[in-house]
Design an enzyme around this catalytic site. Structure first.
Site, PDB file in Angstrom:
ATOM      1  N   SER A  71       0.831  -1.205   0.000  1.00 59.43           N
ATOM      2  CA  SER A  71       0.000   0.000   0.000  1.00 59.43           C
ATOM      3  C   SER A  71       0.865   1.254   0.000  1.00 59.43           C
ATOM      4  O   SER A  71       1.989   1.252   0.533  1.00 59.43           O
ATOM      5  CB  SER A  71      -0.849  -0.026   1.269  1.00 59.43           C
ATOM      6  OG  SER A  71      -1.432   1.234   1.502  1.00 59.43           O
ATOM      7  N   TYR A  75      -1.623  -1.106  10.963  1.00 63.59           N
ATOM      8  CA  TYR A  75      -1.908  -1.668   9.632  1.00 63.59           C
ATOM      9  C   TYR A  75      -0.727  -1.395   8.695  1.00 63.59           C
ATOM     10  O   TYR A  75      -0.203  -2.296   8.033  1.00 63.59           O
ATOM     11  CB  TYR A  75      -3.188  -1.046   9.058  1.00 63.59           C
ATOM     12  CG  TYR A  75      -3.338  -1.238   7.560  1.00 63.59           C
ATOM     13  CD1 TYR A  75      -3.638  -2.489   7.039  1.00 63.59           C
ATOM     14  CD2 TYR A  75      -3.157  -0.167   6.671  1.00 63.59           C
ATOM     15  CE1 TYR A  75      -3.755  -2.677   5.662  1.00 63.59           C
ATOM     16  CE2 TYR A  75      -3.279  -0.347   5.302  1.00 63.59           C
ATOM     17  CZ  TYR A  75      -3.575  -1.598   4.804  1.00 63.59           C
ATOM     18  OH  TYR A  75      -3.682  -1.777   3.446  1.00 63.59           O
ATOM     19  N   LYS A  89       2.262  -3.890   6.680  1.00 59.09           N
ATOM     20  CA  LYS A  89       2.654  -3.873   5.262  1.00 59.09           C
ATOM     21  C   LYS A  89       4.177  -3.718   5.143  1.00 59.09           C
ATOM     22  O   LYS A  89       4.823  -4.407   4.352  1.00 59.09           O
ATOM     23  CB  LYS A  89       1.951  -2.743   4.501  1.00 59.09           C
ATOM     24  CG  LYS A  89       0.451  -2.928   4.352  1.00 59.09           C
ATOM     25  CD  LYS A  89       0.098  -4.108   3.473  1.00 59.09           C
ATOM     26  CE  LYS A  89      -1.393  -4.310   3.318  1.00 59.09           C
ATOM     27  NZ  LYS A  89      -1.751  -5.643   2.809  1.00 59.09           N
TER      28      LYS A  89
HETATM   29  P1  NAD Z   1     -10.945  -6.826   1.227  1.00 60.56           P
HETATM   30  O1  NAD Z   1     -11.140  -6.838   2.692  1.00 60.56           O
HETATM   31  O2  NAD Z   1     -12.129  -6.624   0.350  1.00 60.56           O
HETATM   32  O3  NAD Z   1     -10.218  -8.185   0.773  1.00 60.56           O
HETATM   33  C1  NAD Z   1      -9.378  -8.929   1.609  1.00 60.56           C
HETATM   34  C2  NAD Z   1      -9.911 -10.351   1.617  1.00 60.56           C
HETATM   35  O4  NAD Z   1      -9.069 -11.168   2.432  1.00 60.56           O
HETATM   36  C3  NAD Z   1     -11.325 -10.439   2.199  1.00 60.56           C
HETATM   37  O5  NAD Z   1     -12.126 -11.193   1.306  1.00 60.56           O
HETATM   38  C4  NAD Z   1     -11.128 -11.161   3.522  1.00 60.56           C
HETATM   39  O6  NAD Z   1     -12.251 -11.962   3.849  1.00 60.56           O
HETATM   40  C5  NAD Z   1      -9.887 -11.975   3.253  1.00 60.56           C
HETATM   41  N1  NAD Z   1      -9.046 -12.295   4.418  1.00 60.56           N
HETATM   42  C6  NAD Z   1      -8.562 -11.441   5.350  1.00 60.56           C
HETATM   43  N2  NAD Z   1      -7.762 -12.103   6.200  1.00 60.56           N
HETATM   44  C7  NAD Z   1      -7.746 -13.405   5.803  1.00 60.56           C
HETATM   45  C8  NAD Z   1      -7.077 -14.569   6.248  1.00 60.56           C
HETATM   46  N3  NAD Z   1      -6.264 -14.538   7.328  1.00 60.56           N
HETATM   47  N4  NAD Z   1      -7.277 -15.727   5.601  1.00 60.56           N
HETATM   48  C9  NAD Z   1      -8.110 -15.777   4.519  1.00 60.56           C
HETATM   49  N5  NAD Z   1      -8.746 -14.705   4.022  1.00 60.56           N
HETATM   50  C10 NAD Z   1      -8.555 -13.532   4.657  1.00 60.56           C
HETATM   51  O7  NAD Z   1      -9.824  -5.757   0.901  1.00 60.56           O
HETATM   52  P2  NAD Z   1      -9.275  -5.234  -0.481  1.00 60.56           P
HETATM   53  O8  NAD Z   1      -9.584  -3.793  -0.553  1.00 60.56           O
HETATM   54  O9  NAD Z   1      -9.672  -6.117  -1.581  1.00 60.56           O
HETATM   55  O10 NAD Z   1      -7.722  -5.351  -0.208  1.00 60.56           O
HETATM   56  C11 NAD Z   1      -6.956  -6.463  -0.617  1.00 60.56           C
HETATM   57  C12 NAD Z   1      -5.519  -6.267  -0.152  1.00 60.56           C
HETATM   58  O11 NAD Z   1      -5.035  -5.036  -0.681  1.00 60.56           O
HETATM   59  C13 NAD Z   1      -5.367  -6.171   1.373  1.00 60.56           C
HETATM   60  O12 NAD Z   1      -4.176  -6.841   1.727  1.00 60.56           O
HETATM   61  C14 NAD Z   1      -5.240  -4.685   1.603  1.00 60.56           C
HETATM   62  O13 NAD Z   1      -4.496  -4.394   2.761  1.00 60.56           O
HETATM   63  C15 NAD Z   1      -4.508  -4.231   0.367  1.00 60.56           C
HETATM   64  N6  NAD Z   1      -4.736  -2.807   0.051  1.00 60.56           N
HETATM   65  C16 NAD Z   1      -6.010  -2.355  -0.113  1.00 60.56           C
HETATM   66  C17 NAD Z   1      -6.221  -1.025  -0.382  1.00 60.56           C
HETATM   67  C18 NAD Z   1      -7.619  -0.472  -0.523  1.00 60.56           C
HETATM   68  O14 NAD Z   1      -7.806   0.739  -0.432  1.00 60.56           O
HETATM   69  N7  NAD Z   1      -8.634  -1.279  -0.767  1.00 60.56           N
HETATM   70  C19 NAD Z   1      -5.141  -0.140  -0.505  1.00 60.56           C
HETATM   71  C20 NAD Z   1      -3.849  -0.652  -0.368  1.00 60.56           C
HETATM   72  C21 NAD Z   1      -3.661  -1.992  -0.088  1.00 60.56           C
HETATM   73  C1  UD1 Z   2      -6.773   5.223   3.708  1.00 57.68           C
HETATM   74  C2  UD1 Z   2      -5.945   4.615   4.812  1.00 57.68           C
HETATM   75  C3  UD1 Z   2      -4.631   4.107   4.223  1.00 57.68           C
HETATM   76  C4  UD1 Z   2      -4.903   3.136   3.096  1.00 57.68           C
HETATM   77  C5  UD1 Z   2      -5.750   3.857   2.056  1.00 57.68           C
HETATM   78  C6  UD1 Z   2      -6.123   2.964   0.919  1.00 57.68           C
HETATM   79  C7  UD1 Z   2      -6.590   5.884   6.822  1.00 57.68           C
HETATM   80  C8  UD1 Z   2      -6.140   6.875   7.843  1.00 57.68           C
HETATM   81  N1  UD1 Z   2      -5.702   5.614   5.834  1.00 57.68           N
HETATM   82  O1  UD1 Z   2      -6.074   6.298   3.204  1.00 57.68           O
HETATM   83  O2  UD1 Z   2      -3.865   3.457   5.207  1.00 57.68           O
HETATM   84  O3  UD1 Z   2      -3.695   2.696   2.508  1.00 57.68           O
HETATM   85  O4  UD1 Z   2      -6.968   4.289   2.661  1.00 57.68           O
HETATM   86  O5  UD1 Z   2      -6.990   1.980   1.393  1.00 57.68           O
HETATM   87  O6  UD1 Z   2      -7.673   5.329   6.904  1.00 57.68           O
HETATM   88  N2  UD1 Z   2     -12.309  11.442   3.420  1.00 57.68           N
HETATM   89  C9  UD1 Z   2     -13.334  12.276   3.785  1.00 57.68           C
HETATM   90  N3  UD1 Z   2     -14.476  11.730   4.288  1.00 57.68           N
HETATM   91  C10 UD1 Z   2     -14.643  10.378   4.433  1.00 57.68           C
HETATM   92  C11 UD1 Z   2     -13.576   9.514   4.043  1.00 57.68           C
HETATM   93  C12 UD1 Z   2     -12.422  10.090   3.542  1.00 57.68           C
HETATM   94  O7  UD1 Z   2     -13.227  13.491   3.672  1.00 57.68           O
HETATM   95  O8  UD1 Z   2     -15.696   9.931   4.916  1.00 57.68           O
HETATM   96  C13 UD1 Z   2     -11.077  12.035   2.831  1.00 57.68           C
HETATM   97  C14 UD1 Z   2      -9.808  11.732   3.593  1.00 57.68           C
HETATM   98  O9  UD1 Z   2      -9.563  12.697   4.565  1.00 57.68           O
HETATM   99  C15 UD1 Z   2      -8.777  11.740   2.456  1.00 57.68           C
HETATM  100  C16 UD1 Z   2      -9.545  11.231   1.238  1.00 57.68           C
HETATM  101  O10 UD1 Z   2     -10.923  11.439   1.547  1.00 57.68           O
HETATM  102  O11 UD1 Z   2      -8.355  13.051   2.185  1.00 57.68           O
HETATM  103  C17 UD1 Z   2      -9.330   9.765   0.968  1.00 57.68           C
HETATM  104  O12 UD1 Z   2      -9.579   9.019   2.139  1.00 57.68           O
HETATM  105  P1  UD1 Z   2      -9.546   7.422   2.150  1.00 57.68           P
HETATM  106  O13 UD1 Z   2     -10.419   6.898   1.076  1.00 57.68           O
HETATM  107  O14 UD1 Z   2      -9.846   6.976   3.543  1.00 57.68           O
HETATM  108  O15 UD1 Z   2      -8.057   7.039   1.748  1.00 57.68           O
HETATM  109  P2  UD1 Z   2      -6.664   7.498   2.414  1.00 57.68           P
HETATM  110  O16 UD1 Z   2      -6.842   8.576   3.398  1.00 57.68           O
HETATM  111  O17 UD1 Z   2      -5.724   7.747   1.304  1.00 57.68           O
END
Ligand code: NAD
Ligand code: UD1
Length: 356
Positions: free
Chosen positions: A128, A152, A156
């Protein structure tokens, strides 16, 4: 005869995982999914099967369950793994750090051990942009200093270190960490998308729930940042672009003995208010919002330099935020309660319904 490649996708029922499974199948991969459904729904995988017209072996299990991993590696000829499974709620990780360390670190260690046991050495890991902390320079390149401000983010960072150490230890591992910026949007079909189990933490799913009437108004966290309109700026990337990057990362996996890291973003920053406007355009009406105080831990601005992924993986994002908002709205408006929305989705249900 050309052998199909087969990937194990952990967390494949989740938001990014489900979209990636679709793209893997379209690219000719066979896929096996393991997910404990702690933050997702079995329905997501049924819908992926419908979209791809392919049967996808699914194991409802924790990645920490070594016996299940052994069963998967013994049953299928897996040649690569994409590791999405993990807990991802920042606030929750601050309240319950041990749950995050236990789950995210243990699952990766168990996975690596079982991969080693079955001589599977190609891994793509979901990292991330959070590993950059509060960036000093923009756009952010992969060699920027790393830091984390919450448990969190620290999981990572620790996992990235674990992966690099594993590659350095020899044994022909080839591992790629993909640092995602802010994934948004949904598959064009409107049948899979982001389905947060609780109140959404992230901006786009929150706006989508306001648009569909599940929430009263958006709270904009701060309007006094040093950004053009005072609200936070992020690099929002369409989840289908992100999914395709995983296919590219498998097709152009590093050489044995190499560890690679890529930023996955668009290089464009978008503010909270700009995103709200884009969503209003997509759903065709204005959405209520209120400016409130800053969210603790938030940074002002974050966007990627994704050049390396373009040069080495041949990948770049092609969808813009207007498209992502239109796709997110299609998903949200057709599935106001997410996967809990009743719909005769998978083929056998449709056939039963037709014969009834
Ligand atoms: P998500 O929660 O939709 O998907 C994660 C999946 O992993 C879920 O289906 C959950 O049930 C499963 N899971 C969690 N722990 C598990 C375990 N121990 N064993 C088996 N299954 C497990 O989240 P996502 O948004 O699809 O994210 C996927 C990955 O990408 C995560 O590792 C997350 O940290 C990373 N990531 C997400 C974002 C974002 O904004 N969505 C940003 C950066 C990184
Ligand atoms: C969040 C996570 C970050 C993660 C990233 C992608 C936090 C503090 N950080 O970051 O660790 O890697 O998502 O999953 O949660 N915002 C609003 N109102 C809301 C929600 C968000 O104003 O209800 C604003 C936030 O202040 C920010 C932007 O929208 O400026 C994006 O927020 P968000 O979607 O939560 O992503 P990140 O802050 O980038």
């Amino acid at each position: 005869m050309v052998m199909k490649r087969r990937a194990l996708v952990t967390g494949g029922a989740g938001y990014i995982g489900s979209h990636t499974v679709v793209e893997l199948v379209h690219a000719g991969f066979e896929v096996v999914v393991v997910d404990n459904l702690c933050n997702s729904s079995r329905e997501a995988v049924y819908r992926v099967e419908d979209i791809t017209k392919t049967s996808i072996p699914f194991y409802e299990a924790d990645v920490r369950d070594q016996e299940v991993l052994d069963e998967i590696f013994e049953t299928y000829h897996i040649d690569s793994v994409i590791h999405f499974a993990g807990l991802k709620a920042v606030g929750e990780s601050v309240e319950n750090p041990l749950r995050y360390y236990r789950s995210n670190l243990d699952s990766t260690m168990t996975l690596l051990e079982r991969m080693a046991a079955y001589d599977v050495k190609t891994l793509v890991f979901s990292s991330s942009a959070t590993v950059y902390g509060d960036p000093q320079h923009l756009p952010i390149t992969e060699n920027a200093p790393l830091s984390a401000t919450n448990p969190y983010g620290r999981t990572k960072l620790m996992i990235e270190q674990m992966l690099e150490d594993t590659v350095r230890s020899g044994g022909d591992w080839n591992i790629t960490s993909l640092r995602y910026f802010n994934p948004i949007g949904a598959h064009k079909s409107g049948r899979i998308g982001e389905d947060p189990h609780d109140i959404p933490n992230n901006l786009l799913p929150y706006i989508a729930q306001v648009a569909v009437g599940l929430r009263e108004r958006l709270h904009v966290y701060g309007s006094d940042y040093e950004t053009p309109d005072g609200t936070g700026v992020r690099d929002y990337i369409h989840v289908v672009d992100l999914a395709k990057a995983h296919v590219a990362a498998l097709k152009r996996a590093p050489h044995p003995g190499e560890y690679k890291v890529y930023n996955l973003g668009t290089s464009h920053g978008t503010s909270v208010l700009e995103m709200l406007k884009a969503f209003e355009k997509a759903c065709g009406r204005s959405l209520p919002y209120k400016i409130v105080g800053r969210r603790p831990g938030d940074i002002a601005t974050c966007y990627a330099d994704p050049t390396l992924a373009h040069l080495e993986l041949g990948w770049k994002a092609v969808h813009d935020i207007a498209e992502a908002c239109a796709d997110a709205w299609r998903w949200q408006s057709r599935n106001p309660e997410g996967y809990a929305t009743s719909e005769p989705m998978h083929a056998d249900v449709e056939i039963l319904a037709a014969n009834a």
